[in-house]
Design a protein around this motif. Structure first.
Motif, mmCIF file in Angstrom:
data_model
loop_
_atom_site.group_PDB
_atom_site.id
_atom_site.type_symbol
_atom_site.label_atom_id
_atom_site.label_comp_id
_atom_site.label_asym_id
_atom_site.label_seq_id
_atom_site.Cartn_x
_atom_site.Cartn_y
_atom_site.Cartn_z
ATOM 1 N N GLU A 12 0.926 -1.555 -0.084
ATOM 2 C CA GLU A 12 0.081 0.481 0.325
ATOM 3 C C GLU A 12 0.732 1.481 -0.043
ATOM 4 O O GLU A 12 0.213 2.066 -0.083
ATOM 5 C CB GLU A 12 -1.068 -0.071 1.584
ATOM 6 C CG GLU A 12 -1.906 -0.722 0.541
ATOM 7 C CD GLU A 12 -2.374 -0.356 0.068
ATOM 8 O OE1 GLU A 12 -3.134 0.181 -0.032
ATOM 9 O OE2 GLU A 12 -3.424 -1.874 -0.185
ATOM 10 N N GLN A 13 1.685 1.729 1.483
ATOM 11 C CA GLN A 13 2.340 2.571 0.916
ATOM 12 C C GLN A 13 3.987 2.347 -0.639
ATOM 13 O O GLN A 13 3.523 4.014 -1.039
ATOM 14 C CB GLN A 13 4.077 2.008 2.095
ATOM 15 C CG GLN A 13 3.538 2.417 2.881
ATOM 16 C CD GLN A 13 4.606 2.224 4.697
ATOM 17 O OE1 GLN A 13 5.690 1.848 4.018
ATOM 18 N NE2 GLN A 13 4.385 2.300 5.653
ATOM 19 N N GLN A 14 3.592 1.568 -1.662
ATOM 20 C CA GLN A 14 4.293 1.476 -2.251
ATOM 21 C C GLN A 14 3.481 2.183 -3.493
ATOM 22 O O GLN A 14 3.905 2.839 -4.510
ATOM 23 C CB GLN A 14 4.874 0.092 -2.874
ATOM 24 C CG GLN A 14 6.295 -0.597 -2.041
ATOM 25 C CD GLN A 14 7.508 0.739 -2.037
ATOM 26 O OE1 GLN A 14 7.973 1.555 -2.771
ATOM 27 N NE2 GLN A 14 8.146 0.649 -0.612
ATOM 28 N N LYS A 15 2.330 2.068 -3.559
ATOM 29 C CA LYS A 15 1.541 2.290 -4.659
ATOM 30 C C LYS A 15 1.259 3.982 -4.575
ATOM 31 O O LYS A 15 0.656 4.543 -5.307
ATOM 32 C CB LYS A 15 -0.659 1.663 -4.369
ATOM 33 C CG LYS A 15 -0.151 0.252 -4.528
ATOM 34 C CD LYS A 15 -1.633 -0.335 -4.692
ATOM 35 C CE LYS A 15 -1.688 -1.879 -4.984
ATOM 36 N NZ LYS A 15 -2.720 -2.665 -4.117
ATOM 37 N N LYS A 16 0.882 4.895 -3.261
ATOM 38 C CA LYS A 16 0.674 5.873 -2.443
ATOM 39 C C LYS A 16 2.097 6.648 -3.413
ATOM 40 O O LYS A 16 1.913 7.656 -3.645
ATOM 41 C CB LYS A 16 1.026 5.652 -1.245
ATOM 42 C CG LYS A 16 -0.377 5.284 -0.632
ATOM 43 C CD LYS A 16 -1.234 5.738 0.846
ATOM 44 C CE LYS A 16 -1.534 5.197 1.437
ATOM 45 N NZ LYS A 16 -1.785 4.987 3.080
ATOM 46 N N LYS A 17 3.145 6.313 -3.629
ATOM 47 C CA LYS A 17 4.336 6.925 -4.020
ATOM 48 C C LYS A 17 3.929 7.220 -5.565
ATOM 49 O O LYS A 17 3.957 7.280 -6.316
ATOM 50 C CB LYS A 17 5.915 5.765 -3.711
ATOM 51 C CG LYS A 17 5.845 6.213 -2.259
ATOM 52 C CD LYS A 17 7.369 5.455 -2.477
ATOM 53 C CE LYS A 17 7.606 5.593 -1.165
ATOM 54 N NZ LYS A 17 9.373 5.115 -0.251
#
Length: 47
Positions: free
Chosen positions: A42-47
């Motif tokens: 999820e954190q990687q998708k936000k970037k």
């Protein structure tokens, strides 16, 4: 079959030896690992 058992036995023996003689951190439960992986994704998708 015998080769598999010898390899498996050697791996178990080495794992026990290493865990008794070195400070190896305990691994989280599978549920916690899945939560950490999904959080990372999820954190990687936000970037």
């Amino acid at each position: 079959m015998l080769k598999f058992l010898l390899t498996f036995g050697a791996g178990v023996y080495c794992g026990i030896y290493i865990s008794q003689n070195y400070e190896v951190p305990r691994v989280d439960e599978p549920g916690k690992l899945v939560d950490k992986i999904t959080e990372y994704i999820e954190q990687q998708k936000k970037k």
